[in-house]
Design a protein around this motif. Structure first.
Motif, PDB file in Angstrom:
ATOM      1  N   ASN A  32      38.268  26.871  33.211  1.00  0.00           N
ATOM      2  CA  ASN A  32      37.087  26.139  32.751  1.00  0.00           C
ATOM      3  C   ASN A  32      35.798  26.643  33.390  1.00  0.00           C
ATOM      4  OD1 ASN A  32      38.734  24.450  31.211  1.00  0.00           O
ATOM      5  ND2 ASN A  32      38.988  23.016  32.902  1.00  0.00           N
ATOM      6  N   LEU A  33      35.904  27.537  34.343  1.00  0.00           N
ATOM      7  CA  LEU A  33      34.732  28.042  35.073  1.00  0.00           C
ATOM      8  C   LEU A  33      34.147  29.226  34.313  1.00  0.00           C
ATOM      9  CD1 LEU A  33      36.281  27.831  38.638  1.00  0.00           C
ATOM     10  CD2 LEU A  33      34.787  26.168  37.523  1.00  0.00           C
ATOM     11  N   LYS A  34      33.473  28.942  33.221  1.00  0.00           N
ATOM     12  CA  LYS A  34      33.035  29.962  32.262  1.00  0.00           C
ATOM     13  C   LYS A  34      32.054  30.984  32.829  1.00  0.00           C
ATOM     14  CE  LYS A  34      35.538  28.170  29.082  1.00  0.00           C
ATOM     15  NZ  LYS A  34      36.838  28.731  28.874  1.00  0.00           N
ATOM     16  N   LYS A  35      31.337  30.653  33.884  1.00  0.00           N
ATOM     17  CA  LYS A  35      30.374  31.595  34.466  1.00  0.00           C
ATOM     18  C   LYS A  35      30.935  32.348  35.667  1.00  0.00           C
ATOM     19  CE  LYS A  35      26.378  29.055  32.884  1.00  0.00           C
ATOM     20  NZ  LYS A  35      25.111  28.406  33.238  1.00  0.00           N
ATOM     21  N   LEU A  36      32.183  32.108  35.977  1.00  0.00           N
ATOM     22  CA  LEU A  36      32.823  32.743  37.126  1.00  0.00           C
ATOM     23  C   LEU A  36      32.877  34.254  36.934  1.00  0.00           C
ATOM     24  CD1 LEU A  36      34.235  31.908  39.783  1.00  0.00           C
ATOM     25  CD2 LEU A  36      36.390  32.013  38.527  1.00  0.00           C
ATOM     26  N   GLN A  37      32.456  35.000  37.961  1.00  0.00           N
ATOM     27  CA  GLN A  37      32.446  36.453  37.884  1.00  0.00           C
ATOM     28  C   GLN A  37      33.488  37.105  38.777  1.00  0.00           C
ATOM     29  OE1 GLN A  37      28.503  37.964  38.486  1.00  0.00           O
ATOM     30  NE2 GLN A  37      27.686  36.872  36.741  1.00  0.00           N
ATOM     31  N   LEU A  38      33.903  36.439  39.832  1.00  0.00           N
ATOM     32  CA  LEU A  38      34.892  37.008  40.745  1.00  0.00           C
ATOM     33  C   LEU A  38      35.906  35.941  41.096  1.00  0.00           C
ATOM     34  CD1 LEU A  38      34.556  39.444  43.545  1.00  0.00           C
ATOM     35  CD2 LEU A  38      35.354  37.216  44.204  1.00  0.00           C
ATOM     36  N   LEU A  39      37.163  36.234  40.845  1.00  0.00           N
ATOM     37  CA  LEU A  39      38.236  35.309  41.180  1.00  0.00           C
ATOM     38  C   LEU A  39      39.291  36.072  41.965  1.00  0.00           C
ATOM     39  CD1 LEU A  39      39.591  32.550  41.018  1.00  0.00           C
ATOM     40  CD2 LEU A  39      40.540  33.233  38.799  1.00  0.00           C
ATOM     41  N   THR A  40      39.397  35.753  43.243  1.00  0.00           N
ATOM     42  CA  THR A  40      40.351  36.409  44.128  1.00  0.00           C
ATOM     43  C   THR A  40      41.330  35.374  44.641  1.00  0.00           C
ATOM     44  OG1 THR A  40      38.678  38.007  44.803  1.00  0.00           O
ATOM     45  CG2 THR A  40      40.591  37.801  46.205  1.00  0.00           C
ATOM     46  N   ILE A  54      42.596  31.719  32.063  1.00  0.00           N
ATOM     47  CA  ILE A  54      41.921  32.643  32.983  1.00  0.00           C
ATOM     48  C   ILE A  54      41.637  33.968  32.279  1.00  0.00           C
ATOM     49  CG2 ILE A  54      42.277  34.049  35.070  1.00  0.00           C
ATOM     50  CD1 ILE A  54      43.494  31.585  36.367  1.00  0.00           C
ATOM     51  N   PHE A  55      42.505  34.368  31.363  1.00  0.00           N
ATOM     52  CA  PHE A  55      42.328  35.634  30.662  1.00  0.00           C
ATOM     53  C   PHE A  55      41.285  35.549  29.553  1.00  0.00           C
ATOM     54  CE2 PHE A  55      46.708  35.984  32.357  1.00  0.00           C
ATOM     55  CZ  PHE A  55      46.478  37.052  33.219  1.00  0.00           C
ATOM     56  N   ASN A  56      40.591  34.415  29.450  1.00  0.00           N
ATOM     57  CA  ASN A  56      39.510  34.254  28.479  1.00  0.00           C
ATOM     58  C   ASN A  56      38.172  33.982  29.158  1.00  0.00           C
ATOM     59  OD1 ASN A  56      40.942  34.599  25.992  1.00  0.00           O
ATOM     60  ND2 ASN A  56      41.944  32.667  26.436  1.00  0.00           N
ATOM     61  N   LEU A  57      38.078  34.267  30.440  1.00  0.00           N
ATOM     62  CA  LEU A  57      36.813  34.094  31.159  1.00  0.00           C
ATOM     63  C   LEU A  57      35.950  35.335  30.918  1.00  0.00           C
ATOM     64  CD1 LEU A  57      38.129  32.549  34.497  1.00  0.00           C
ATOM     65  CD2 LEU A  57      36.843  31.389  32.689  1.00  0.00           C
ATOM     66  N   SER A  58      35.092  35.269  29.914  1.00  0.00           N
ATOM     67  CA  SER A  58      34.348  36.454  29.471  1.00  0.00           C
ATOM     68  C   SER A  58      33.338  36.966  30.497  1.00  0.00           C
ATOM     69  CB  SER A  58      33.650  36.177  28.140  1.00  0.00           C
ATOM     70  OG  SER A  58      32.739  35.107  28.275  1.00  0.00           O
ATOM     71  N   SER A  59      32.931  36.151  31.461  1.00  0.00           N
ATOM     72  CA  SER A  59      31.992  36.589  32.492  1.00  0.00           C
ATOM     73  C   SER A  59      32.683  37.255  33.675  1.00  0.00           C
ATOM     74  CB  SER A  59      31.173  35.406  33.012  1.00  0.00           C
ATOM     75  OG  SER A  59      30.386  34.872  31.995  1.00  0.00           O
ATOM     76  N   LEU A  60      33.995  37.151  33.737  1.00  0.00           N
ATOM     77  CA  LEU A  60      34.743  37.638  34.881  1.00  0.00           C
ATOM     78  C   LEU A  60      34.627  39.151  35.028  1.00  0.00           C
ATOM     79  CD1 LEU A  60      36.446  36.073  36.939  1.00  0.00           C
ATOM     80  CD2 LEU A  60      38.464  36.708  35.638  1.00  0.00           C
ATOM     81  N   LYS A  61      34.262  39.584  36.239  1.00  0.00           N
ATOM     82  CA  LYS A  61      34.168  41.009  36.550  1.00  0.00           C
ATOM     83  C   LYS A  61      35.350  41.472  37.390  1.00  0.00           C
ATOM     84  CE  LYS A  61      29.169  41.248  36.290  1.00  0.00           C
ATOM     85  NZ  LYS A  61      27.922  41.580  36.963  1.00  0.00           N
ATOM     86  N   VAL A  62      35.841  40.590  38.263  1.00  0.00           N
ATOM     87  CA  VAL A  62      36.964  40.936  39.130  1.00  0.00           C
ATOM     88  C   VAL A  62      37.997  39.817  39.061  1.00  0.00           C
ATOM     89  CG1 VAL A  62      37.705  41.414  41.501  1.00  0.00           C
ATOM     90  CG2 VAL A  62      35.481  42.244  40.710  1.00  0.00           C
ATOM     91  N   LEU A  63      39.233  40.194  38.738  1.00  0.00           N
ATOM     92  CA  LEU A  63      40.350  39.264  38.760  1.00  0.00           C
ATOM     93  C   LEU A  63      41.415  39.862  39.663  1.00  0.00           C
ATOM     94  CD1 LEU A  63      41.975  36.799  37.890  1.00  0.00           C
ATOM     95  CD2 LEU A  63      42.633  38.045  35.821  1.00  0.00           C
ATOM     96  N   ASP A  64      41.712  39.157  40.744  1.00  0.00           N
ATOM     97  CA  ASP A  64      42.685  39.664  41.711  1.00  0.00           C
ATOM     98  C   ASP A  64      43.657  38.548  42.069  1.00  0.00           C
ATOM     99  OD1 ASP A  64      44.127  40.743  43.813  1.00  0.00           O
ATOM    100  OD2 ASP A  64      42.370  41.516  44.860  1.00  0.00           O
ATOM    101  N   HIS A  65      44.877  38.684  41.609  1.00  0.00           N
ATOM    102  CA  HIS A  65      45.927  37.748  42.011  1.00  0.00           C
ATOM    103  C   HIS A  65      47.121  38.528  42.561  1.00  0.00           C
ATOM    104  CE1 HIS A  65      46.781  38.310  37.628  1.00  0.00           C
ATOM    105  NE2 HIS A  65      48.040  38.352  38.041  1.00  0.00           N
TER     106      HIS A  65
END
Length: 131
Positions: A32-40, A54-65
């Protein structure tokens, strides 16, 4: 920016303060965090699959799990919902299935770590075009 590393939440988004009592599954609410750019979410003990939202966060630049115990497959349309993705790290989990050619739809993708999982099949040729 939101980081959850070794069981410690760090970030500047006050709308997610409730994650201090995070459970072992990755919370669906992160989608739901649509403006999120980095999620670690590195080096925790997350299990289950990564929520599709999470795979639909269009603003996301970095996804690290990476470095978790996440299982399941990656979505077949993985890159379509994240056009701004620059880095995708999911190494050292329990992921399986095919690596989708749709990852190349994330035209800004420059770092891709899928290591130490159980993916099957060929690596899509389109991924050779990544810079």
């Amino acid at each position: 920016m939101l980081m959850y590393f070794q069981h410690e939440l760090k970030g500047r988004d006050p709308s997610v303060h409730y994650l201090n009592d995070i459970k072992r599954d990755i919370p669906d609410e992160l989608g739901n965090l649509k403006k999120l750019q980095l999620l670690t979410l590195t080096k925790n003990e997350f299990i289950g699959s990564v929520p599709a939202s999470i795979f639909n966060l269009s603003s996301l630049k970095v996804l690290d799990h990476s470095l978790n115990k996440v299982s399941g497959t990656l979505p077949s349309d993985l890159g379509r919902g994240m056009p701004n993705l620059e880095e995708f790290h999911c190494g050292e989990n329990n992921l399986s299935g095919l690596i989708s050619a749709s990852l190349s739809d994330s035209s800004r993708l420059r770092i891709l770590d899928l290591s130490c999982n159980s993916f099957t099949g060929p690596i899509p040729e389109l991924l050779n075009n990544l810079e």
